[in-house]
Design an enzyme around this catalytic site. Structure first.
Site, short mmCIF file in Angstrom:
data_model
loop_
_atom_site.label_atom_id
_atom_site.label_comp_id
_atom_site.label_asym_id
_atom_site.label_seq_id
_atom_site.Cartn_x
_atom_site.Cartn_y
_atom_site.Cartn_z
N ASN A 117 0.87 -1.18 -0.11
CA ASN A 117 -0.03 0.01 -0.06
C ASN A 117 0.85 1.20 -0.08
OD1 ASN A 117 -1.90 2.02 0.41
ND2 ASN A 117 -2.54 1.50 2.28
N TRP A 118 1.03 1.84 -1.33
CA TRP A 118 1.96 3.03 -1.50
C TRP A 118 1.21 4.39 -0.55
CZ3 TRP A 118 4.40 3.20 -6.86
CH2 TRP A 118 5.34 1.87 -6.97
N GLU A 170 -5.05 -4.87 10.67
CA GLU A 170 -3.93 -4.03 10.75
C GLU A 170 -4.15 -2.98 12.12
OE1 GLU A 170 -2.22 -2.56 6.85
OE2 GLU A 170 -3.87 -1.31 7.18
N GLY A 214 3.07 -1.02 4.33
CA GLY A 214 3.07 0.46 3.85
C GLY A 214 4.59 0.94 3.61
N GLY A 215 4.95 1.56 4.65
CA GLY A 215 6.43 2.23 4.36
C GLY A 215 7.41 1.42 3.75
P1 13P Z 1 3.21 0.63 7.52
O1 13P Z 1 3.70 -0.67 7.00
O2 13P Z 1 3.82 1.77 7.21
O3 13P Z 1 3.04 0.54 9.19
O4 13P Z 1 1.72 0.80 7.11
C1 13P Z 1 0.82 -0.36 7.18
C2 13P Z 1 -0.34 -0.04 6.39
O5 13P Z 1 -1.18 0.74 6.84
C3 13P Z 1 -0.66 -0.75 5.01
O6 13P Z 1 -1.96 -0.52 4.86
#
Ligand code: 13P
Length: 234
Positions: free
Chosen positions: A10-11, A162, A228-229
């Protein structure tokens, strides 16, 4: 049950045309039939991906309406035309920042399935809810809002746990804690469709990175990750 892993990126509101090209060439080297890869870039970048690629594309949200005067919104059909086969629904950032209710999330998920997109339903508790030991109560509510009235959608869904306290904080849930919640989710879903509950892919999301992913993926009820990150680093 052996389920194949799904690793979804998820960018969020990040990335660029240059990252599209870089990521496409890095991912081209990955050949693992047990692993499905999915990128969810900002919608404006979807069309920049080539049709020939070894990963799927998804949107980050969609409208619950089919089409019409909804400025700034994106329909399932528009996402599909741009190359998406998946769509994230009910991400906590949208539930919080865009005030998306359980009811709206349920309507979006139904719209995605009706259009032939695979929805990734995000559920998870806040830090405070966790401290108050309300994790299971919150997740049950989020799942029931979608599947109680439309249990047939479960067989077409992916679900991502999440925990909000783990998103973007660097503080991932431990594999044991994540497994515990995933087992609860799978168990809770059996009331709607036991066969689908056994098969549904349950992704973990929240500060997943190259160092902690293996231990998470070893857990019985963790079938992949929503990243995410870390997914912005080819
Ligand atoms: P991070 O991996 O940056 O914690 O984000 C998770 C996220 O919200 C994926 O949808």
């Amino acid at each position: 049950m052996q389920r194949t892993w799904l690793i979804a990126a998820n960018w969020k509101m990040n990335g660029s045309a240059a990252l599209v090209d870089e990521m496409t060439s890095v991912l081209a080297n990955i050949t693992n039939s047990q692993l499905q890869l999915l990128l969810c870039p900002p919608a404006t970048l979807l069309c920049r991906f080539k049709t020939a690629r070894n990963f799927a594309l998804g949107g980050q949200t969609l409208s619950h309406e089919v089409s019409g005067a909804y400025t700034g919104e994106l329909s399932a059909a528009l996402l599909q035309e741009a190359g998406a086969s998946y769509v994230i629904v009910g991400h906590s950032e949208r539930r919080t920042l865009n005030a998306e209710s359980d009811e709206l999330v349920a309507a979006k998920l139904a719209r995605a399935v009706a259009a032939g997109l695979t929805p990734i339903l995000c559920v998870g508790e806040t830090q405070m809810q966790r401290q108050q030991e309300k994790t299971q109560q919150v997740i049950a509510r989020q799942l029931d809002a979608v599947y109680a009235s439309q249990p047939e959608l479960l067989a077409k869904s992916v679900i991502a746990y999440e925990p909000i306290w783990a998103i973007g904080t660097g503080e991932s849930a431990t594999p044991e804690l994540a497994q515990q919640t995933h087992a609860f989710i799978r168990q809770h879903l059996t009331q709607y469709d036991a066969a689908a509950a056994a098969k549904v892919k349950l992704l973990y999301g929240g500060s997943v990175n190259a160092d902690n992913c293996s231990a998470l993926f070893m857990q019985t009820d963790i079938d992949g990750a929503l990243v995410g990150g870390a997914s912005l680093k080819p």
